[in-house]
Design an enzyme around this catalytic site. Sequence first.
Site, PDB file in Angstrom:
ATOM      1  N   CYS A 196       2.190  -6.610   1.979  1.00 42.21           N
ATOM      2  CA  CYS A 196       1.236  -5.773   2.706  1.00 42.21           C
ATOM      3  C   CYS A 196       0.289  -6.735   3.398  1.00 42.21           C
ATOM      4  O   CYS A 196      -0.351  -7.557   2.747  1.00 42.21           O
ATOM      5  CB  CYS A 196       0.471  -4.904   1.709  1.00 42.21           C
ATOM      6  SG  CYS A 196      -0.964  -4.039   2.399  1.00 42.21           S
ATOM      7  N   ASN A 197       0.254  -6.660   4.724  1.00 44.45           N
ATOM      8  CA  ASN A 197      -0.591  -7.591   5.459  1.00 44.45           C
ATOM      9  C   ASN A 197      -2.064  -7.397   5.150  1.00 44.45           C
ATOM     10  O   ASN A 197      -2.802  -8.367   5.026  1.00 44.45           O
ATOM     11  CB  ASN A 197      -0.344  -7.439   6.960  1.00 44.45           C
ATOM     12  CG  ASN A 197       0.912  -8.151   7.407  1.00 44.45           C
ATOM     13  OD1 ASN A 197       0.871  -9.312   7.785  1.00 44.45           O
ATOM     14  ND2 ASN A 197       2.047  -7.481   7.346  1.00 44.45           N
ATOM     15  N   TYR A 249      -3.966   1.069   3.232  1.00 47.70           N
ATOM     16  CA  TYR A 249      -5.077   0.150   3.007  1.00 47.70           C
ATOM     17  C   TYR A 249      -5.694  -0.277   4.354  1.00 47.70           C
ATOM     18  O   TYR A 249      -6.826  -0.735   4.408  1.00 47.70           O
ATOM     19  CB  TYR A 249      -4.595  -1.129   2.303  1.00 47.70           C
ATOM     20  CG  TYR A 249      -4.198  -0.991   0.846  1.00 47.70           C
ATOM     21  CD1 TYR A 249      -4.234   0.223   0.175  1.00 47.70           C
ATOM     22  CD2 TYR A 249      -3.786  -2.126   0.134  1.00 47.70           C
ATOM     23  CE1 TYR A 249      -3.862   0.322  -1.164  1.00 47.70           C
ATOM     24  CE2 TYR A 249      -3.418  -2.052  -1.196  1.00 47.70           C
ATOM     25  CZ  TYR A 249      -3.456  -0.825  -1.847  1.00 47.70           C
ATOM     26  OH  TYR A 249      -3.083  -0.758  -3.170  1.00 47.70           O
ATOM     27  N   GLY A 250      -4.919  -0.140   5.422  1.00 47.88           N
ATOM     28  CA  GLY A 250      -5.237  -0.765   6.714  1.00 47.88           C
ATOM     29  C   GLY A 250      -6.584  -0.412   7.316  1.00 47.88           C
ATOM     30  O   GLY A 250      -7.129  -1.206   8.072  1.00 47.88           O
ATOM     31  N   SER A 259       0.827  -1.210   0.000  1.00 51.18           N
ATOM     32  CA  SER A 259       0.000   0.000   0.000  1.00 51.18           C
ATOM     33  C   SER A 259       0.861   1.260   0.000  1.00 51.18           C
ATOM     34  O   SER A 259       0.415   2.311  -0.438  1.00 51.18           O
ATOM     35  CB  SER A 259      -0.909   0.010   1.218  1.00 51.18           C
ATOM     36  OG  SER A 259      -0.134  -0.079   2.392  1.00 51.18           O
ATOM     37  N   CYS A 292       2.350  -6.313  10.305  1.00 51.18           N
ATOM     38  CA  CYS A 292       2.287  -5.138   9.428  1.00 51.18           C
ATOM     39  C   CYS A 292       3.720  -4.879   8.991  1.00 51.18           C
ATOM     40  O   CYS A 292       4.638  -4.913   9.812  1.00 51.18           O
ATOM     41  CB  CYS A 292       1.732  -3.930  10.180  1.00 51.18           C
ATOM     42  SG  CYS A 292       1.886  -2.367   9.280  1.00 51.18           S
ATOM     43  N   THR A 293       3.900  -4.636   7.700  1.00 57.13           N
ATOM     44  CA  THR A 293       5.278  -4.535   7.204  1.00 57.13           C
ATOM     45  C   THR A 293       6.017  -3.308   7.727  1.00 57.13           C
ATOM     46  O   THR A 293       7.232  -3.241   7.623  1.00 57.13           O
ATOM     47  CB  THR A 293       5.306  -4.559   5.660  1.00 57.13           C
ATOM     48  OG1 THR A 293       4.360  -3.632   5.168  1.00 57.13           O
ATOM     49  CG2 THR A 293       4.989  -5.949   5.152  1.00 57.13           C
ATOM     50  N   HIS A 294       5.307  -2.333   8.269  1.00 55.92           N
ATOM     51  CA  HIS A 294       6.006  -1.209   8.917  1.00 55.92           C
ATOM     52  C   HIS A 294       6.685  -1.640  10.221  1.00 55.92           C
ATOM     53  O   HIS A 294       7.694  -1.071  10.615  1.00 55.92           O
ATOM     54  CB  HIS A 294       5.017  -0.099   9.309  1.00 55.92           C
ATOM     55  CG  HIS A 294       4.680   0.881   8.234  1.00 55.92           C
ATOM     56  ND1 HIS A 294       3.927   0.553   7.150  1.00 55.92           N
ATOM     57  CD2 HIS A 294       4.978   2.200   8.100  1.00 55.92           C
ATOM     58  CE1 HIS A 294       3.763   1.650   6.392  1.00 55.92           C
ATOM     59  NE2 HIS A 294       4.393   2.647   6.949  1.00 55.92           N
TER      60      HIS A 294
END
Lengths: 273, 273
Positions: B74-75, B43-44, B12, B185-187
């Site tokens: 992106c989860n 997107y979350g 995202s 979450c990729t962050h």
Amino acid sequence: MSDLRSIGVFDSGIGGLTVVKAVRDLLPNEKIFYLGDTARVPYGGKSATTVQRYSVEMTQMLLGEDVKAIVIACNSASAVALPNLEKTLSVPVIGVILPGAKAAIAATRNRRIGVIGTRATIKSGAYERAIHSLDSKIDISARACPLLVPLIEEGWLNDELSDRVITRYLEPMVRERIDTLVLGCTHYPLLADAIARFLKSNVKLVDSAWNCAAAVQDLLNRQSLRAPAESSGGLEVALTDAPDNFLRVAREALQLEIGEVQLREVMHGAPAL
Amino acid sequence: MSDLRSIGVFDSGIGGLTVVKAVRDLLPNEKIFYLGDTARVPYGGKSATTVQRYSVEMTQMLLGEDVKAIVIACNSASAVALPNLEKTLSVPVIGVILPGAKAAIAATRNRRIGVIGTRATIKSGAYERAIHSLDSKIDISARACPLLVPLIEEGWLNDELSDRVITRYLEPMVRERIDTLVLGCTHYPLLADAIARFLKSNVKLVDSAWNCAAAVQDLLNRQSLRAPAESSGGLEVALTDAPDNFLRVAREALQLEIGEVQLREVMHGAPAL
């Protein structure tokens, strides 16, 4: 003369309902059609080009609802898209920046004004331009506060964590001796109590929602666009994506009668400005 | 057999670069084409339907780059869009959920696993489904943590404020005696140090980026899609909106050679799934 058509209000998401609340309170006879671009929210971190494109698409959708005037209840969109929309739209359009700038100038005594908002709003320099176009001698201290919107959307409105984030963002401004702070994001009025707690009574808060509503009243009067005094007014809400938790937070915090929320697909390929 | 084409990675926004970093480290001979949908990030918080539509559009754009495999870094998108993409795409596709779920099961001793992620990921229940499909007896404690992404994007990676937010979100999970926490979450790997400080050594962290990279290696080996050992690999980054502050944060924190970032318009009207 009077005009029964709705006022169109758009925002990147649900934060613009603070403006709707102010318009409803001030102009209870008016019908409002609110469009929130929740499929692409937030605008605040995005580039000017992208926010301009989204704003054109949103105003085209509002024109499809036969609105008599358009309110851009989003500081990011007002900051970067208003000048072009004013030139090209067939109905009058009003943003939140200029009303907030005027109110801040009226409020300040020492001519030191603080402005907080999203990254896009602050980066655009729109508040500085608006304030300086009215009074070039005012000192402005501006800061992007990207944590505030998610804190509000969590519903942590009166919370020690929010207090700490507010302190982090506002302490430097207090050191610069601002006496007026513009809440330059339509979400922020929901944190006004917490912000006022930190600032104590030394600093006046300028709520762009309330000042925008006053500007709408002014515009309708000037252009003979008011609804008849006997009409009952109302609110329709449409979103580009299904509502989430924050709609509940906003509904409760604002005490706003929202009714059933409509879902609309974004109309792409709106005419270029 | 070998295959010189790129691996397509989409997210995202920019958070998926943590996955890119892990793939670069593990598979230095591979070329990667990264596409971040920064025009519509995040997107979350959005609905499954909207995230599915965006994911189809992003994968179509990657196929236009002639990629040999697609990684959904992106989860939120993995959680709601992967099943359909697996059925319809002409190249193999891999998400971050299943690799994370497997790693969590391998790590836990007391069979109590915590999962943190965005609202969309947690609401989807995708980690619960993936973990329970492998071991139905595991207790899962899941929580949406919408403040973490903006904290990371501020660059407040080692900061007392972030520590407090982490405590707020994770304390209830510690009370439920989880011994493994999935960073869903990729962050989040950028906050791994701060999270580990709070959890001490009692809880193992499962980083979905690293486990996803291992799954990519596995896939390429199985399908004979590896680049030749003598090729030098590389990374191209394209975004749907101009990059902001966070690209700098990610570049520094990940020590990733990014080069010039390309700007791409979203291709609308991708074929329906």
